[in-house]
Design an enzyme around this catalytic site. Structure first.
Site, PDB file in Angstrom:
ATOM      1  N   GLU A  58       6.039   5.385  -7.066  1.00  0.00           N
ATOM      2  CA  GLU A  58       5.008   5.155  -6.058  1.00  0.00           C
ATOM      3  C   GLU A  58       5.112   6.221  -4.975  1.00  0.00           C
ATOM      4  OE1 GLU A  58       4.669   1.866  -2.569  1.00  0.00           O
ATOM      5  OE2 GLU A  58       4.495   1.081  -4.602  1.00  0.00           O
ATOM      6  N   ARG A  71      -2.331   1.115  -5.722  1.00  0.00           N
ATOM      7  CA  ARG A  71      -1.711   2.319  -5.145  1.00  0.00           C
ATOM      8  C   ARG A  71      -2.508   3.592  -5.468  1.00  0.00           C
ATOM      9  NH1 ARG A  71      -0.366  -1.454  -3.117  1.00  0.00           N
ATOM     10  NH2 ARG A  71       1.726  -2.317  -2.813  1.00  0.00           N
ATOM     11  N   SER A  89       9.333   1.331  -0.958  1.00  0.00           N
ATOM     12  CA  SER A  89       9.341   1.024  -2.388  1.00  0.00           C
ATOM     13  C   SER A  89       9.177   2.314  -3.185  1.00  0.00           C
ATOM     14  CB  SER A  89       8.216   0.052  -2.730  1.00  0.00           C
ATOM     15  OG  SER A  89       8.403  -1.178  -2.076  1.00  0.00           O
TER      16      SER A  89
END
Length: 304
Positions: free
Chosen positions: A293, A173, A223
Site C-alpha cells: 500500500e 486504495r 499500514s
C-alpha cells in the site's frame, strides 16, 4: 539539470538544496532531493510546475509523507513539498475545502467543530488531504470516496481543472490521480449535519483503538500492505511468525504486524528488505501475495 535557473526564478520562495527527505518522511528514511521547495499557494505551485517543465527538470510532489518510502538514493530534480498549503475553509451546504497539504486529521477536527459528520473515520489518518485523495485513504470502515465531492488539480499542461467524484475511479486504495499525472491542489468534502456528542464519542473511540493497537511511538509508514481479499494482513504475518523480524533498524512491529517500524536509524533498504522477506514468507506459507500500500519512490543509490 538547471536547478540554479529554477531557484533564480523564485528568489523569495522557501527551499532547501540537497535536502535529505528522511527529515520529512514518517519512516525517518530517505535520501536527498536536489531541491525541496515549499509552495505557499496554488498560484505559486502552478508557476513552479510550469518553470520546472520549461527547464525539463523532473519533479515529485509530496505532502505529509506518511505513506511513502523514499529510497536511500533520494530523488532527482525538485520535490514540491505541499505542507505549507494547508488552509481549511468552511463552504456552503456542509462542505469543507482543504488545501492538498492540510492534514486529514485536521480536516476531521474541523468537521467536528462544525458538528458535521462523515469524516470521523479519518481522525487518526496521518496523511495529507492530497495523499488521502490520491490513494482513497480509509480506516475503520470509512473511505475518502464516501465524503469526496471534487478535487482541484494542476494538469500535466499546467492548467487548473476540477475533477468531480464520478470521474475519480475510486476503488480500494486507488483513484484516477495515480494515473493521469495531475497534482492535487485542494479537495472539497461533502459532509452532513450531525450530533456533536455522537461525533466526539466516535472519534474518541477510534483514537483509543488506534493508540492501543498501533505502534505510534515509533517511526513507520502506517499500514505497509493492502488488505488481500478474504484475509487480514496482520493475521497472515503473525501466522507466518514474522512479528519482530528485523533487518538493520527496520522491524515488523511487535505491537501490530501490519506495521514496519524504525527501531534504530533504519535505512530505506532495511525497510525494503523487510517488506520483500514478509512477502516471500507469507506467499510460501499461505499462497497470498501481499501488495504494498505504501508508495515506494526514488533511486537506490545517489550516484545513479
Amino acid at each position: 539539470m538547471d536547478i540554479q535557473a529554477f531557484m533564480a526564478a523564485f528568489p523569495e520562495s522557501k527551499y532547501h538544496e540537497k535536502e535529505p527527505l528522511k527529515y520529512y518522511a514518517y519512516t525517518k528514511v530517505g535520501g536527498p532531493a536536489d531541491l525541496v521547495v515549499f509552495p505557499q499557494d496554488a498560484a505559486e505551485l502552478q508557476q513552479m510546475v510550469e518553470k520546472a517543465q520549461a527547464l525539463q527538470l523532473p519533479y515529485t510532489v509530496l505532502g505529509n509523507s506518511s505513506n511513502v518510502i523514499v529510497r536511500d538514493g533520494g530523488l532527482k530534480g525538485i520535490v514540491f513539498m505541499l505542507t505549507d498549503m494547508n488552509t481549511i475553509q468552511v463552504g456552503e451546504d456542509h462542505q469543507l475545502i482543504a488545501d492538498a497539504g492540510a492534514r486529514i486529521i485536521d480536516v476531521s477536527q474541523k468537521a467536528k467543530e462544525e458538528s458535521w459528520t462523515g469524516l470521523e473515520f479519518a481522525c487518526g489518518i496521518p496523511g495529507s488531504v492530497g495523499g488521502a485523495a490520491y490513494m482513497n485513504a480509509g480506516a475503520y470502515g470509512g473511505e475518502i470516496s464516501e465524503v469526496f465531492k471534487s478535487v482541484l488539480v494542476i494538469t500535466a499542461e499546467g492548467q487548473f481543472e476540477t475533477i468531480p467524484a464520478d470521474e475519480m475511479n475510486f476503488s480500494y486504495r486507488h483513484s484516477v490521480l495515480q494515473e493521469n499525472g495531475v497534482i492535487a491542489v485542494s479537495v472539497t468534502f461533502q459532509l452532513a449535519e450531525g450530533d456533536l456528542d455522537a461525533i466526539s464519542e466516535r472519534m474518541a473511540d477510534l483514537t483509543h483503538r488506534r493508540e492501543s493497537k498501533q505502534p505510534l511511538e515509533l517511526p513507520s509508514c502506517g499500514s505497509v500492505f493492502k488488505r488481500p481479499a478474504g484475509h487480514y494482513t496482520g493475521q497472515l504475518i503473525q501466522s507466518a511468525k514474522l512479528q519482530g523480524y528485523t533487518v538493520g533498524g527496520a522491524q515488523v512491529s511487535k505491537k501490530h504486524a501490519g506495521f514496519i517500524v524504525n527501531i534504530d536509524h533504519a535505512s530505506a533498504q532495511d525497510y525494503l528488505d523487510v517488506i520483500h522477506h514478509v512477502q516471500e514468507v507469507v506467499y510460501e506459507q499461505h499462497g497470498v501475495h501481499l501488495e504494498t500500500e505504501v508508495r515506494i519512490i526514488g533511486r537506490e543509490k545517489i550516484d545513479e
